[in-house]
Design a protein around this motif. Structure first.
Motif, PDB file in Angstrom:
ATOM      1  N   VAL A 191     -26.951   3.098   5.770  1.00 34.40           N
ATOM      2  CA  VAL A 191     -25.760   2.388   5.311  1.00 34.40           C
ATOM      3  C   VAL A 191     -25.384   2.928   3.935  1.00 34.40           C
ATOM      4  CG1 VAL A 191     -26.252   0.273   6.584  1.00 34.40           C
ATOM      5  CG2 VAL A 191     -27.150   0.531   4.268  1.00 34.40           C
ATOM      6  N   SER A 192     -24.109   2.847   3.617  1.00 33.70           N
ATOM      7  CA  SER A 192     -23.614   3.312   2.332  1.00 33.70           C
ATOM      8  C   SER A 192     -22.950   2.146   1.614  1.00 33.70           C
ATOM      9  CB  SER A 192     -22.601   4.441   2.524  1.00 33.70           C
ATOM     10  OG  SER A 192     -22.108   4.886   1.277  1.00 33.70           O
ATOM     11  N   PRO A 193     -23.595   1.574   0.590  1.00 41.29           N
ATOM     12  CA  PRO A 193     -23.015   0.428  -0.118  1.00 41.29           C
ATOM     13  C   PRO A 193     -21.700   0.779  -0.785  1.00 41.29           C
ATOM     14  CG  PRO A 193     -25.352   0.690  -0.637  1.00 41.29           C
ATOM     15  CD  PRO A 193     -24.923   1.931   0.067  1.00 41.29           C
ATOM     16  N   GLY A 194     -20.868  -0.229  -0.964  1.00 36.93           N
ATOM     17  CA  GLY A 194     -19.594  -0.036  -1.649  1.00 36.93           C
ATOM     18  C   GLY A 194     -19.773  -0.086  -3.156  1.00 36.93           C
ATOM     19  N   ASN A 195     -18.699  -0.477  -3.863  1.00 36.58           N
ATOM     20  CA  ASN A 195     -18.720  -0.407  -5.327  1.00 36.58           C
ATOM     21  C   ASN A 195     -18.853  -1.752  -6.017  1.00 36.58           C
ATOM     22  OD1 ASN A 195     -18.346   2.427  -5.357  1.00 36.58           O
ATOM     23  ND2 ASN A 195     -16.164   2.127  -4.917  1.00 36.58           N
ATOM     24  N   ALA A 196     -18.958  -2.837  -5.271  1.00 35.98           N
ATOM     25  CA  ALA A 196     -19.077  -4.163  -5.877  1.00 35.98           C
ATOM     26  C   ALA A 196     -20.500  -4.393  -6.373  1.00 35.98           C
ATOM     27  CB  ALA A 196     -18.674  -5.225  -4.861  1.00 35.98           C
ATOM     28  N   PRO A 197     -20.730  -5.410  -7.199  1.00 37.98           N
ATOM     29  CA  PRO A 197     -22.077  -5.647  -7.745  1.00 37.98           C
ATOM     30  C   PRO A 197     -23.116  -5.990  -6.689  1.00 37.98           C
ATOM     31  CG  PRO A 197     -20.422  -6.792  -9.051  1.00 37.98           C
ATOM     32  CD  PRO A 197     -19.730  -6.296  -7.822  1.00 37.98           C
ATOM     33  N   LEU A 198     -22.678  -6.538  -5.562  1.00 36.86           N
ATOM     34  CA  LEU A 198     -23.633  -6.984  -4.556  1.00 36.86           C
ATOM     35  C   LEU A 198     -23.096  -6.701  -3.160  1.00 36.86           C
ATOM     36  CD1 LEU A 198     -25.650 -10.274  -4.618  1.00 36.86           C
ATOM     37  CD2 LEU A 198     -24.435  -9.651  -2.538  1.00 36.86           C
ATOM     38  N   THR A 199     -23.940  -6.157  -2.306  1.00 34.96           N
ATOM     39  CA  THR A 199     -23.623  -5.919  -0.899  1.00 34.96           C
ATOM     40  C   THR A 199     -24.442  -6.887  -0.064  1.00 34.96           C
ATOM     41  OG1 THR A 199     -23.290  -3.558  -1.253  1.00 34.96           O
ATOM     42  CG2 THR A 199     -23.715  -4.252   0.999  1.00 34.96           C
ATOM     43  N   ASP A 200     -23.805  -7.566   0.874  1.00 31.22           N
ATOM     44  CA  ASP A 200     -24.580  -8.427   1.765  1.00 31.22           C
ATOM     45  C   ASP A 200     -24.247  -8.115   3.209  1.00 31.22           C
ATOM     46  OD1 ASP A 200     -21.986  -9.676   1.469  1.00 31.22           O
ATOM     47  OD2 ASP A 200     -22.810 -11.442   2.467  1.00 31.22           O
ATOM     48  N   PHE A 201     -25.274  -8.079   4.045  1.00 30.63           N
ATOM     49  CA  PHE A 201     -25.111  -7.827   5.469  1.00 30.63           C
ATOM     50  C   PHE A 201     -26.373  -8.290   6.182  1.00 30.63           C
ATOM     51  CE2 PHE A 201     -27.036  -4.077   3.608  1.00 30.63           C
ATOM     52  CZ  PHE A 201     -28.036  -3.728   4.491  1.00 30.63           C
ATOM     53  N   TRP A 202     -26.294  -8.363   7.492  1.00 34.81           N
ATOM     54  CA  TRP A 202     -27.436  -8.740   8.322  1.00 34.81           C
ATOM     55  C   TRP A 202     -27.972  -7.517   9.059  1.00 34.81           C
ATOM     56  CZ3 TRP A 202     -29.536 -13.647   8.571  1.00 34.81           C
ATOM     57  CH2 TRP A 202     -28.787 -14.670   7.965  1.00 34.81           C
ATOM     58  N   GLY A 203     -29.287  -7.390   9.124  1.00 30.67           N
ATOM     59  CA  GLY A 203     -29.922  -6.354   9.923  1.00 30.67           C
ATOM     60  C   GLY A 203     -30.782  -7.000  10.991  1.00 30.67           C
ATOM     61  N   ALA A 204     -30.889  -6.355  12.143  1.00 32.00           N
ATOM     62  CA  ALA A 204     -31.697  -6.898  13.241  1.00 32.00           C
ATOM     63  C   ALA A 204     -32.465  -5.782  13.921  1.00 32.00           C
ATOM     64  CB  ALA A 204     -30.812  -7.618  14.260  1.00 32.00           C
ATOM     65  N   CYS A 205     -33.657  -6.108  14.403  1.00 32.36           N
ATOM     66  CA  CYS A 205     -34.511  -5.161  15.109  1.00 32.36           C
ATOM     67  C   CYS A 205     -35.212  -5.916  16.234  1.00 32.36           C
ATOM     68  CB  CYS A 205     -35.529  -4.558  14.145  1.00 32.36           C
ATOM     69  SG  CYS A 205     -36.634  -3.319  14.876  1.00 32.36           S
ATOM     70  N   VAL A 206     -34.995  -5.464  17.471  1.00 32.88           N
ATOM     71  CA  VAL A 206     -35.552  -6.132  18.654  1.00 32.88           C
ATOM     72  C   VAL A 206     -36.286  -5.102  19.498  1.00 32.88           C
ATOM     73  CG1 VAL A 206     -35.054  -7.531  20.700  1.00 32.88           C
ATOM     74  CG2 VAL A 206     -33.617  -7.751  18.656  1.00 32.88           C
TER      75      VAL A 206
END
Length: 358
Positions: free
Chosen positions: A257-272
Motif C-alpha cells: 500500500v502507498s499512504p497518502g499525504n495526510a497525518p494519519l492513514t486508516d484502513f482495514w486489512g484481512a487475512c483468511v
C-alpha cells in the motif's frame, strides 16, 4: 452528590454484569505491561506481550514494514487483540461480505497503530502489510512455512471507498531493478483521513531475485511485486523461509500500500486461510482482521504516544483522542469506536450519561 453516586452504582453494575456473563470486553481490560510509548491489551488468549515470535521478535499480530524488512517493522504505538471475535456485524460492510463469502464465523480482531514518521519509513512511498507473525507464530529458525498453503488477503477502506478513487503510484526504481531474496529480520522486537493507494508493479518489478531459487511455498506469480487487493479478498502467498545463513525471512513482496499525504492513514486489512483438502471440513477457518492506523506526522505520533502511556485501558485511550488537540478526525475515531466500544446509556431523572465499555 446523589447523581454521582447513582452513576457510579450503575457503572459498577454494568461492569459486574459483563464479568458475570464471562464476555471478554476488551476496552474495559487493564492494559498489559509494555515499553513506554506502547499500549498492549488482549483477550481470548495469552497476553499479547507474551506472544513473541522468532520472526525478528515481532509480536503475533499484523505489522507494516518495507520489503525486504532490513529495518524490521514500523514501531508500534498500540496493539489490541480480541481473539475469537464473533460480532462480525460490527465490521465495515464490504469486509463483512467478503468474510461471509468464505464462511468465516470468527476472527482474531486487531487494532494496530504504527509510527511511520521516522527513519526509513518517513520517506517510504510504499509499505507492506506483514501477516507472517500471525500466520506462523510458532515459526522456528531453519525451517520453511507456507509450502502448499495459501491465504486470502485484502485491504478494505472505511466506508467502502473504491480503489478507483485512490492515487496509484509506480513501483520504485529499486524494485524495478530487482531485489535479492528477503533479508533476515533484525533481532528487535486526522486531520484528513488518508487512504492507502495500491502500488502497481511496473514491468520487471520483482519481489524475489531471478538468480535465486524460489522459496518453498511460493507461487509462480510471486516474482512480481504486488499491490494489496482493494475491497476484496484475493489469493496471496504468505511464507517464511531460511535465508542464506538459516535465518528466517518473510516473503514475498506483496500486500503493498502507498499512504497518502495526510497525518494519519486508516484502513482495514484481512487475512483468511485457504483450507487444505486434508483439513477436516468442520474446522473453522483461521482469519484475522486488523484496523491499521499509519501515523506519518511526528507531532501526532508523540501525542498518541503520550496518550497510550496515560491510558489505563483502551476505553481511556479512545475517550482521550477526540477530546485532545490531536488532528485525528472524528470519523476516524468513530470507525474504531464502532468496533471496539459498545455504548451503554445510563439514564437518570435529570441527565443522561454514557459509558463506553466494550
Amino acid at each position: 452528590m446523589q447523581m454521582s453516586t447513582q452513576f457510579r452504582q450503575k457503572k459498577e453494575n454494568i461492569l459486574l454484569t459483563i464479568s458475570v456473563n464471562g464476555v471478554s470486553r476488551i476496552a474495559a481490560l487493564t492494559k498489559e505491561p509494555s515499553c513506554p510509548g506502547m499500549f498492549l491489551v488482549s483477550s481470548g488468549g495469552p497476553p499479547l506481550g507474551n506472544m513473541v515470535t522468532m520472526l525478528g521478535g515481532m509480536l503475533a499480530h499484523p505489522h507494516v514494514g518495507i520489503y525486504p524488512y532490513r529495518d524490521g517493522p514500523a514501531p508500534c504505538l498500540l496493539a489490541v487483540r480480541a481473539g475469537g471475535f464473533t460480532e462480525l456485524g460490527r465490521l465495515p460492510p464490504q469486509l463483512l461480505e467478503a468474510l461471509r463469502c468464505l464462511h468465516v464465523t470468527h476472527v482474531d480482531l486487531f487494532w494496530v497503530i504504527s509510527d511511520i514518521s521516522a527513519k526509513s519509513f518517513a520517506a517510504a512511498r510504499f509499505l507492506n502489510i506483514i501477516h507472517h507473525p500471525w500466520c506462523y507464530p510458532q515459526a522456528q529458525p531453519g525451517r520453511s512455512y507456507g509450502a502448499g498453503r495459501n491465504w486470502h488477503v485484502g485491504v478494505f477502506m472505511p466506508g467502502g471507498g473504491r480503489s478507483s478513487t485512490l492515487v496509484r503510484s509506480p513501483v520504485p526504481k529499486a524494485v524495478v531493478r530487482g531485489n535479492r531474496m528477503a533479508s533476515p529480520l533484525p533481532r528487535t522486537g486526522v486531520q484528513g483521513r488518508r487512504s492507502p493507494s495500491p502500488v502497481l508493479p511496473a514491468s520487471g518489478g520483482r519481489s524475489l531475485s531471478s538468480n535465486s531459487t524460489r522459496p518453498p511455498g511460493s507461487r509462480p506469480g510471486d516474482t512480481i511485486a504486488k499491490e494489496a487487493g482493494m475491497n476484496c479478498l484475493s489469493p496471496s502467498s504468505v511464507f517464511v523461509h531460511p535465508g542464506a545463513h538459516g535465518e528466517l525471512c518473510c516473503s514475498p513482496n506483496n500486500v503493498r500500500v502507498s499512504p497518502g499525504n495526510a497525518p494519519l492513514t486508516d484502513f482495514w486489512g484481512a487475512c483468511v486461510e485457504m483450507k487444505s483438502p486434508s483439513v477436516p471440513a468442520d474446522r473453522p477457518l483461521r482469519a484475522c482482521v486488523c484496523l491499521h492506523w499509519l501515523v506519518s506526522d511526528g507531532s501526532l505520533s508523540k501525542m498518541l504516544s503520550t496518550m497510550v502511556d496515560r491510558a489505563g485501558s483502551l476505553a481511556d485511550f479512545l475517550t482521550a483522542v477526540p477530546s485532545s488537540e490531536t488532528t485525528v478526525q472524528h470519523s476516524v475515531v468513530a470507525d474504531a469506536s464502532r468496533v471496539f466500544l459498545e455504548e451503554v446509556d445510563l439514564e437518570s431523572p435529570v441527565d443522561c450519561c454514557r459509558l463506553n465499555c466494550f
